[in-house]
Scaffold this motif. Structure first.
Motif, PDB file in Angstrom:
ATOM      1  N   ASN A  60     -64.186  40.123   4.293  1.00  0.00           N
ATOM      2  CA  ASN A  60     -64.378  38.835   4.792  1.00  0.00           C
ATOM      3  C   ASN A  60     -63.325  37.642   4.610  1.00  0.00           C
ATOM      4  O   ASN A  60     -63.008  36.725   4.975  1.00  0.00           O
ATOM      5  N   HIS A  61     -62.176  38.326   3.723  1.00  0.00           N
ATOM      6  CA  HIS A  61     -61.026  37.616   3.460  1.00  0.00           C
ATOM      7  C   HIS A  61     -61.505  36.263   3.137  1.00  0.00           C
ATOM      8  O   HIS A  61     -61.191  35.056   3.549  1.00  0.00           O
ATOM      9  N   CYS A  62     -62.475  36.064   2.175  1.00  0.00           N
ATOM     10  CA  CYS A  62     -63.128  35.050   1.695  1.00  0.00           C
ATOM     11  C   CYS A  62     -62.121  33.812   1.071  1.00  0.00           C
ATOM     12  O   CYS A  62     -60.858  34.102   0.503  1.00  0.00           O
ATOM     13  N   SER A  63     -62.325  32.597   1.469  1.00  0.00           N
ATOM     14  CA  SER A  63     -61.341  31.740   0.856  1.00  0.00           C
ATOM     15  C   SER A  63     -61.644  31.188  -0.326  1.00  0.00           C
ATOM     16  O   SER A  63     -60.759  30.448  -1.230  1.00  0.00           O
ATOM     17  N   ASP A  64     -62.758  31.570  -1.069  1.00  0.00           N
ATOM     18  CA  ASP A  64     -63.335  31.499  -2.366  1.00  0.00           C
ATOM     19  C   ASP A  64     -63.611  32.955  -2.992  1.00  0.00           C
ATOM     20  O   ASP A  64     -64.587  33.114  -3.343  1.00  0.00           O
ATOM     21  N   ALA A  65     -62.542  33.868  -2.796  1.00  0.00           N
ATOM     22  CA  ALA A  65     -62.718  35.181  -3.427  1.00  0.00           C
ATOM     23  C   ALA A  65     -62.777  35.595  -4.779  1.00  0.00           C
ATOM     24  O   ALA A  65     -61.803  35.342  -5.479  1.00  0.00           O
ATOM     25  N   HIS A  66     -63.965  35.904  -5.257  1.00  0.00           N
ATOM     26  CA  HIS A  66     -64.127  36.237  -6.548  1.00  0.00           C
ATOM     27  C   HIS A  66     -63.189  37.441  -6.965  1.00  0.00           C
ATOM     28  O   HIS A  66     -63.116  37.649  -8.090  1.00  0.00           O
ATOM     29  N   CYS A  67     -62.974  38.244  -6.026  1.00  0.00           N
ATOM     30  CA  CYS A  67     -62.121  39.562  -6.108  1.00  0.00           C
ATOM     31  C   CYS A  67     -60.755  39.133  -6.894  1.00  0.00           C
ATOM     32  O   CYS A  67     -60.235  39.558  -7.606  1.00  0.00           O
ATOM     33  N   ILE A  68     -60.364  38.165  -6.145  1.00  0.00           N
ATOM     34  CA  ILE A  68     -58.958  37.559  -6.492  1.00  0.00           C
ATOM     35  C   ILE A  68     -58.886  36.756  -7.948  1.00  0.00           C
ATOM     36  O   ILE A  68     -58.282  37.147  -8.804  1.00  0.00           O
ATOM     37  N   THR A  69     -60.120  35.976  -8.205  1.00  0.00           N
ATOM     38  CA  THR A  69     -60.160  35.449  -9.408  1.00  0.00           C
ATOM     39  C   THR A  69     -60.171  36.175 -10.459  1.00  0.00           C
ATOM     40  O   THR A  69     -59.632  36.174 -11.712  1.00  0.00           O
ATOM     41  N   ASN A  70     -61.169  37.135 -10.197  1.00  0.00           N
ATOM     42  CA  ASN A  70     -61.434  38.215 -11.365  1.00  0.00           C
ATOM     43  C   ASN A  70     -60.378  39.400 -11.573  1.00  0.00           C
ATOM     44  O   ASN A  70     -60.797  40.296 -12.729  1.00  0.00           O
ATOM     45  N   PRO A  78     -74.565  34.169   3.394  1.00  0.00           N
ATOM     46  CA  PRO A  78     -73.995  32.899   3.242  1.00  0.00           C
ATOM     47  C   PRO A  78     -74.256  32.479   1.814  1.00  0.00           C
ATOM     48  O   PRO A  78     -73.794  31.557   0.999  1.00  0.00           O
ATOM     49  N   GLU A  79     -75.378  33.050   1.220  1.00  0.00           N
ATOM     50  CA  GLU A  79     -75.849  32.650  -0.075  1.00  0.00           C
ATOM     51  C   GLU A  79     -74.855  33.063  -1.352  1.00  0.00           C
ATOM     52  O   GLU A  79     -74.840  32.574  -2.273  1.00  0.00           O
ATOM     53  N   ALA A  80     -73.851  33.896  -0.702  1.00  0.00           N
ATOM     54  CA  ALA A  80     -72.854  34.460  -1.795  1.00  0.00           C
ATOM     55  C   ALA A  80     -71.849  33.219  -2.121  1.00  0.00           C
ATOM     56  O   ALA A  80     -71.017  33.246  -2.956  1.00  0.00           O
ATOM     57  N   ALA A  81     -71.754  32.482  -0.928  1.00  0.00           N
ATOM     58  CA  ALA A  81     -71.022  31.125  -1.233  1.00  0.00           C
ATOM     59  C   ALA A  81     -69.541  31.386  -1.475  1.00  0.00           C
ATOM     60  O   ALA A  81     -68.808  30.969  -2.382  1.00  0.00           O
ATOM     61  N   THR A  82     -68.887  32.278  -0.863  1.00  0.00           N
ATOM     62  CA  THR A  82     -67.662  32.668  -0.966  1.00  0.00           C
ATOM     63  C   THR A  82     -66.728  32.087   0.284  1.00  0.00           C
ATOM     64  O   THR A  82     -65.317  32.520   0.136  1.00  0.00           O
ATOM     65  N   ARG A  83     -67.055  31.488   1.118  1.00  0.00           N
ATOM     66  CA  ARG A  83     -66.229  30.904   2.511  1.00  0.00           C
ATOM     67  C   ARG A  83     -65.616  32.009   3.121  1.00  0.00           C
ATOM     68  O   ARG A  83     -64.641  31.983   3.041  1.00  0.00           O
ATOM     69  N   PRO A  84     -66.520  32.976   3.732  1.00  0.00           N
ATOM     70  CA  PRO A  84     -65.977  34.055   4.251  1.00  0.00           C
ATOM     71  C   PRO A  84     -65.331  33.657   5.567  1.00  0.00           C
ATOM     72  O   PRO A  84     -65.667  32.553   6.196  1.00  0.00           O
ATOM     73  N   ASN A  85     -64.300  34.238   6.059  1.00  0.00           N
ATOM     74  CA  ASN A  85     -63.415  34.187   7.218  1.00  0.00           C
ATOM     75  C   ASN A  85     -63.847  35.041   8.273  1.00  0.00           C
ATOM     76  O   ASN A  85     -62.860  35.007   9.375  1.00  0.00           O
TER      77      ASN A  85
END
Lengths: 738, 177, 314
Positions: B58-68, B165-172
């Motif tokens: 979903n190319h999230c704007s709040d991507a935990h994959c990038i943070t982690n 949406p409950e994952a709250a990662t701001r998907p795109n």
């Protein structure tokens, strides 16, 4: 307290520590590498673009234009040809996965001749010369002994044209394509009787512009006919009315405004009731009916007893809903379509009647020739290549006098029967092109019996499918991605001529059909029917005669004809090709032959207690059994599960995912397959996809996957009007496996 | 620039052409998927509904994959998409652990892979492979920050939803019911 | 009660069998890393509270074993990497927001702390066995003088080592069973407990045994409390989290979790230790063995069960 470190060492330590710290700091941002938003970075380019070749798909019959990318002799990807009006640059999953056929490691690559018992699957590879020489000599013997009409051909696909030509030249009329009597036959005959024309391949439905579409059993979306699905999506996005009649909540049903979960086998009753409402409430298209049809008064009288209440009892649907949907359909006219279906050999007894009802209903709406209805396709002008006339040949052996008088093509199962019992005359040789008769024809023990009675069985195919295992001679063909075929005519909103040309080289010694037919023709002393030396010479000649630029055709894949009107709204002059020149709501031809001139409903028998009616159909990634071995398509949802109503299953102690064996009314058992316990189907029937359960060991990827529905189709009901084999007349019970 | 994808599930028929077009375009290995189709049927016979979704990263704007990601292998392209630098990937799989959508997989060559939104095509002015092949025209990609784009128009029209949406990662990746 | 959904997916076969991304390597590392953290914390705490003379030879042995055990743990982590050639990439950058980056640096930074701590402790026992070396002597005397700061470094390093793994799991966010702020603390307490248990296995001094046993009982009580907080906290977060919790409470991992980890690895040793402390039973090697086994299996359960339920699997 230890001794102090000498000054020089302390300084050395401090300096080195400091240097290390400085070096570290220089390497990193003070807060560490937190800035993930790089200004630039490495982006992957998978590099799958290649040399582009435009051609035509043949994973199904639709024949979408494709463009394939080739790198070093292998296809990297296949897309829709943006210039071709059937694909518009888009493609269904099967065409997209076409390389899985071209590069299938199980491909037939050498001509083979049988060495063991027929059906023992024992072959030795031989040269083309030997294989074709053997066929020519056998056919010559058979001609002398039984006449050239003793040869029958079973074909499926555009590539068969060369062999049809060859064997017409040989002098036979026994061309039994299973796609008639095992598939589209009832609707083609019914529309022919009503309109003098058939709905076509592809079907001439203007779904993109329709205001109301009725689907009877057609599971568009799972049935992935590219253009039709493109139009369907446009229609859905416009929120046009969609009424889906299906015992199963198909993908199409999920998009419908109204889903009618009809009792299987009662669609004709629903259609009659709809017509009753539309005619008796005066909602039919009066101007159109008066101008273009005949028999409305007789029809009105005939429809009197087919009330919605009557139909409700037969179909299990609500009478008020039947009325409402009829009115909605009429309100959308003439931009309304009752879809004629394609595979329409369902119950046998009233298949032609059901399709006649559909044809008549469309006429009452005035949709034939109308925008948003059935358009009258534009066809291209294409000159033939001049060859000598065909000799006279005896009429096909598929029927006895008076049998199935309205069949438009020879009946495959009829040719099979003549092969077994020699009446009206013996059939001693079969030439099978691209048609896996073992799965395509019901009652396979009859097919095998017929094969055993043959003197010669030749199979031309790309894969070692079941029928090839029974052959005397197996000829490996180049796949649609590896050969030229004859020019393809497109009859559509605009006419066109499309070119199928090789994208990659065929594997091993596989050859294109034109080459095989031409070689065989010369060995059979019929070379004069193939007076050209190579295929490009033939194609260029035809193009020249038809004012088409062959180089443009090679480059673009298609050349469109100038536009002309295809609907009344466009200015089309609508002529009806029946003898009377009118759309025949009442068919005198049927009456003269002793059939009901207007549609009748025949109630099919209910399933015996403990049994479910066996329904079969399509999944998007497969084309019957032809694609089961395609490893690319194998990555997609197999769908090889049997749909059972959740409550009905749980009453039998069966749950979602359980393995079961289906046992039909005659005790025939399927291979095990998994259950999809679902709310999406009635409790009196089960549904499974057609084309799985292969037993041919050469199909290494497909063998043993899923279960074969066609093996369970042991009972058939033959439609008396046109000889179609109704196949949804088998019942199964479920047996849980470990 | 914020590249997003809007998918009309009412058009989608679940044919999976998007799955196989992506596999061919991006050389996705056998048994692995960059995109896939999920079907959810609800209700009791005969009152049923079906939603069909083509899904992918979903190319999230709040991507935990990038943070982690411990090496910076997962990073944000300037179009907002989440990309993977294969030269930095160690295959530690912290990103796979961090993705609520299961969008990532381990490639046989060792690095972790996922949908790249076909930026190699978008940057050339071509549609993504899935968008191009889709016979129902259900998939649209574009720049949400460009008010004239089709995706911006669809976003303005509203009634879009995202997966989990409950994952709250701001998907795109947005879906129209 | 969620409405019944029939779910079909292209990747259905993959979801059923291929959903594990981390295997045995991770719980093995978590166990060894936690144990080493416990060793460092315990020995450092003893030095800070009682002075370096209180350090027994068993503790020194533990500290000597620490880098070996940690290396084995890092070896397991290395085996887990699918692109091993790129392992150096961990050390070309520092990303504090990524617990795995933080952890990879902590892992190498604790080595010199352990080495220096060993050198700082009294060497009488085996000084004779080591060859005399000028530089070694210098470093040793420096370490001896810095023994308190080193013990602080050991304590903090041990805490960091023990906590970050739990934080790593909980910050993945995508795995309901791990989405708890209790997880870091759970790993710290559990790691400390296994460190103490390892020391108890080697300890011969009776008084030290008792001291360690008291510490272990307290740690086990704390651990049980944190486990309860973890489970209860998740169970109140919603249906997805309840489903994740049910895997360990009533599903396939319940027997291992409740039977072996909680009962056999925590409750039984706690009771036996308490009884031994009251003189009602002998201190035996069985108790710490149970604690160690329980600690290892706790990590197996958390890592494997945590991968059973994910956002997209319901």
């Amino acid at each position: 307290m230890g001794s102090p470190v000498p000054l020089s060492r302390r300084r050395w330590l401090a300096l080195s520590a400091g240097t290390l710290a400085a070096a570290t700091a220089a390497r990193f941002h003070p807060l560490g590498d937190t800035d993930a938003h790089a200004a630039s970075g490495p982006l992957q380019d998978p590099g799958t673009d290649g040399r582009l070749v435009r051609s035509v798909c043949e994973v199904c019959f639709w024949k979408c234009g494709i463009q394939a990318h080739v790198q070093e002799g292998r296809i990297t990807k296949i897309q829709g040809n943006p210039l071709h009006p059937l694909s518009n640059g888009k493609l269904c999953p099967r065409g997209t996965g076409g390389a899985g056929l071209a590069h299938d490691p199980d491909r037939l690559v050498r001509p083979l001749m049988r060495v063991g018992e027929r059906g023992s699957d024992q072959f030795k590879p031989v040269s083309w010369d030997e294989a074709l020489g053997h066929i020519a000599s056998k056919l010559d013997d058979l001609k002398k002994k039984y006449g050239s009409e003793s040869l029958a051909i079973f074909n499926h696909g555009a590539g068969a044209s060369w062999f049809v030509h060859l064997f017409k030249a040989f002098g036979t009329k026994n061309f039994g394509a299973p796609s008639y009597a095992q598939c589209r036959g009832p609707r083609d005959t019914a529309f022919d009787l009503t309109y003098g024309a058939e709905p076509g391949s592809p079907e001439v439905l203007d779904i993109a512009n329709t205001r109301c579409l009725v689907l009877l059993g057609s599971h568009l979306g799972e049935n992935m006919h590219n253009t039709q699905v493109q139009d369907f999506a446009r229609m859905v996005a416009r929120h046009a009315d969609l009424i889906v009649v299906d015992p199963r909540f198909s993908t199409a049903a999920s998009k419908a405004r109204t889903w009618l979960p009809i009792r299987p086998g009662t669609d004709t009753a629903l259609l009659l009731a709809w017509m009753h409402v539309i005619v008796h409430e005066g909602r039919y298209n009066r101007d159109y009916v008066e101008k273009y049809t005949s028999g409305i008064d007789k029809l009105k009288e005939h429809l009197t007893k087919f009330t919605p209440e009557w139909a409700a009892a037969e179909t299990g649907l609500d009478a008020a809903v039947i009325r409402d949907t009829a009115r909605r359909l009429a309100g959308a006219a003439p931009a309304a379509i009752v879809h004629p279906g394609r595979h329409t050999t369902w119950y046998g007894a009233d298949d032609t009647h059901r399709e006649r009802a559909i044809a008549i209903l469309n006429a009452l709406l005035g949709s034939w020739g109308s925008r948003g209805g059935f358009f009258i396709p534009a066809s291209p002008k294409l000159a033939p290549y001049p060859t000598p006339a065909y000799p006279e040949a005896r009429a096909a052996a598929d029927r006895l006098p008076g049998e199935a008088p309205f069949a438009l093509e020879p009946l495959s199962q009829g040719i099979r029967r003549a092969t077994i019992d020699g009446k009206p005359y013996p059939i001693k040789a079969w030439f099978v092109y691209g048609s896996n008769l073992i799965q395509a024809l019901p009652q396979r023990e009859e097919t095998i019996k017929a094969i055993q009675a043959l003197d010669l069985l030749v199979v031309v195919d790309v894969l070692p499918v079941e029928i090839a295992g029974w052959a005397d001679v197996v000829l490996p063909e180049a796949s649609y991605l590896e050969r030229y075929d004859d020019l393809l005519k497109l009859s559509w909103h605009r006419g066109g001529v499309a070119l199928r040309q090789p994208v990659v080289a065929p594997p091993g010694e596989a050859k294109p059909g034109w080459w095989i037919a031409r070689q065989l023709a010369h060995k059979m002393n019929l070379g004069q029917y193939f007076p050209w030396t190579d295929i490009e010479e033939y194609l260029k000649d035809r193009c020249a005669r038809s004012n088409l630029d062959f180089e443009q055709l090679k480059r673009d894949g298609i050349i469109l004809s100038p536009p002309k009107p295809t609907t009344l709204e466009d200015g089309l002059t609508l002529t009806i090709a029946t003898e009377s020149g009118k759309i025949e709501l009442y068919s005198e031809k049927l009456e003269k032959a002793g059939f009901s001139p207007m549609p009748e409903f025949r109630r099919p028998p209910a399933p015996p207690p403990g049994y479910f009616r066996l329904l079969y159909g399509r999944t998007p990634a497969q084309t019957f059994g032809r694609t089961s071995n395609n490893r690319q398509l194998g990555e997609l949802s197999h769908g090889d599960r049997v749909w059972v109503n959740a409550k009905a299953a749980s009453d039998l102690g069966i749950h979602d995912g359980d393995r079961v064996v289906l046992v039909n009314q005659d005790g025939i058992q399927s291979a095990p397959l998994r259950v999809k316990a679902t709310e999406r189907i009635r409790s009196d029937c089960v549904f499974m996809p057609h084309g799985w359960g292969h037993t041919a060991k050469g199909l290494h990827y497909a063998v043993g996957k899923g279960a074969d529905d066609s093996a369970l189709i042991h009972r058939i009901e033959v439609d008396p009007v046109m000889g179609g084999t109704g196949m949804r007349v088998n019942f199964v019970t479920l047996r849980k496996e470990a | 620039m914020r590249r997003v994808m809007v998918i009309d599930t009412s058009r989608c028929v679940g044919c999976e052409a998007c799955v196989i077009a992506c596999k061919n375009e991006n050389r996705v290995p056998e048994g692995k998927y960059r995109d896939w189709v999920t079907q959810e049927a609800r209700g009791e016979f005969p009152n049923l509904s079906l939603e069909i979704r083509s899904e992918r990263c979903n190319h999230c704007s709040d991507a935990h994959c990038i943070t982690n990601c411990p090496t910076g292998s997962s990073w944000y392209n300037d179009d907002g998409t989440v990309q993977i630098d294969r030269s930095k990937c160690t295959g530690c799989k912290a990103c796979i652990a961090s993705c609520p959508y299961g969008a990532r997989y381990v490639h046989p060559d060792g690095f972790v892979d996922k949908c790249s939104l076909c930026v190699h095509r978008l940057d050339r002015g071509q549609p993504t492979a899935c968008e191009e092949v889709c016979p129902t025209g259900a998939i649209v990609t574009g720049d949400a920050d460009d008010p004239g784009s089709e995706v911006a128009r669809l976003i303005r029209r509203g009634s879009l939803h995202v997966v989990h949406p409950e994952a709250a990662t701001r998907p795109n990746v947005y879906y129209i019911r | 009660m969620q409405p019944h959904v029939e779910l079909d997916s292209t990747r259905a076969p993959l979801l059923e069998t291929g959903h594990l991304f981390w295997g045995w390597e991770i719980p093995v590392y978590l166990f060894l890393g936690g144990l080493v953290a416990g060793l460092m914390i315990t020995v450092s705490a003893v030095i800070l509270r009682y002075g370096k003379e209180r350090v027994t030879s068993a503790m020194r042995l533990g500290l000597l074993a620490a880098p070996v055990l940690l290396s084995l743990g890092m070896g397991a982590l290395f085996l887990d990497l699918t692109l091993k050639l790129h392992v150096f990439r961990f050390y070309l950058t520092f990303r504090p927001a990524a617990p795995m980056s933080l952890g990879s640096w902590v892992l190498i930074l604790v080595y010199p702390v352990q080495a220096l701590l060993v050198l700082a402790l009294p060497w009488h026992a085996f000084a004779s066995r080591l060859p005399a070396h000028a530089l070694l002597d210098r470093v040793r005397s420096l370490a001896e003088r810095l023994v308190r700061p080193l013990a602080w470094a050991g304590l903090l390093g041990g805490i960091a080592l023990g906590v970050y793994t739990g934080v790593l799991l909980s910050t993945t966010v995508a795995n309901p069973l791990w989405s708890s702020s209790s997880l870091g603390f759970l790993f710290l307490v559990s790691g400390s407990s296994t460190g103490v248990a390892a020391l108890m296995m080697a300890e011969r001094d009776h008084d030290t045994q008792a001291m360690l046993a008291r510490a272990d009982v307290a740690l086990i009580v704390a651990e049980l409390a944190v486990i309860a907080a973890w489970i209860i906290g998740l169970a109140t977060q919603g249906p997805l989290y309840r489903e994740a919790v049910s895997v360990v409470l009533s599903g396939s991992y319940a027997p291992m979790f409740l039977g072996i980890v909680v009962f056999g690895g925590l409750l039984v040793p706690m009771v036996l230790e308490a009884m031994a402390l009251r003189g009602k039973a002998m201190h035996s090697r069985l108790v710490p063995a149970l604690v160690l086994a329980g600690g290892l299996l706790l990590r197996f359960v958390i890592v494997y069960a945590g991968q059973e339920v994910r956002f997209f699997s319901v």
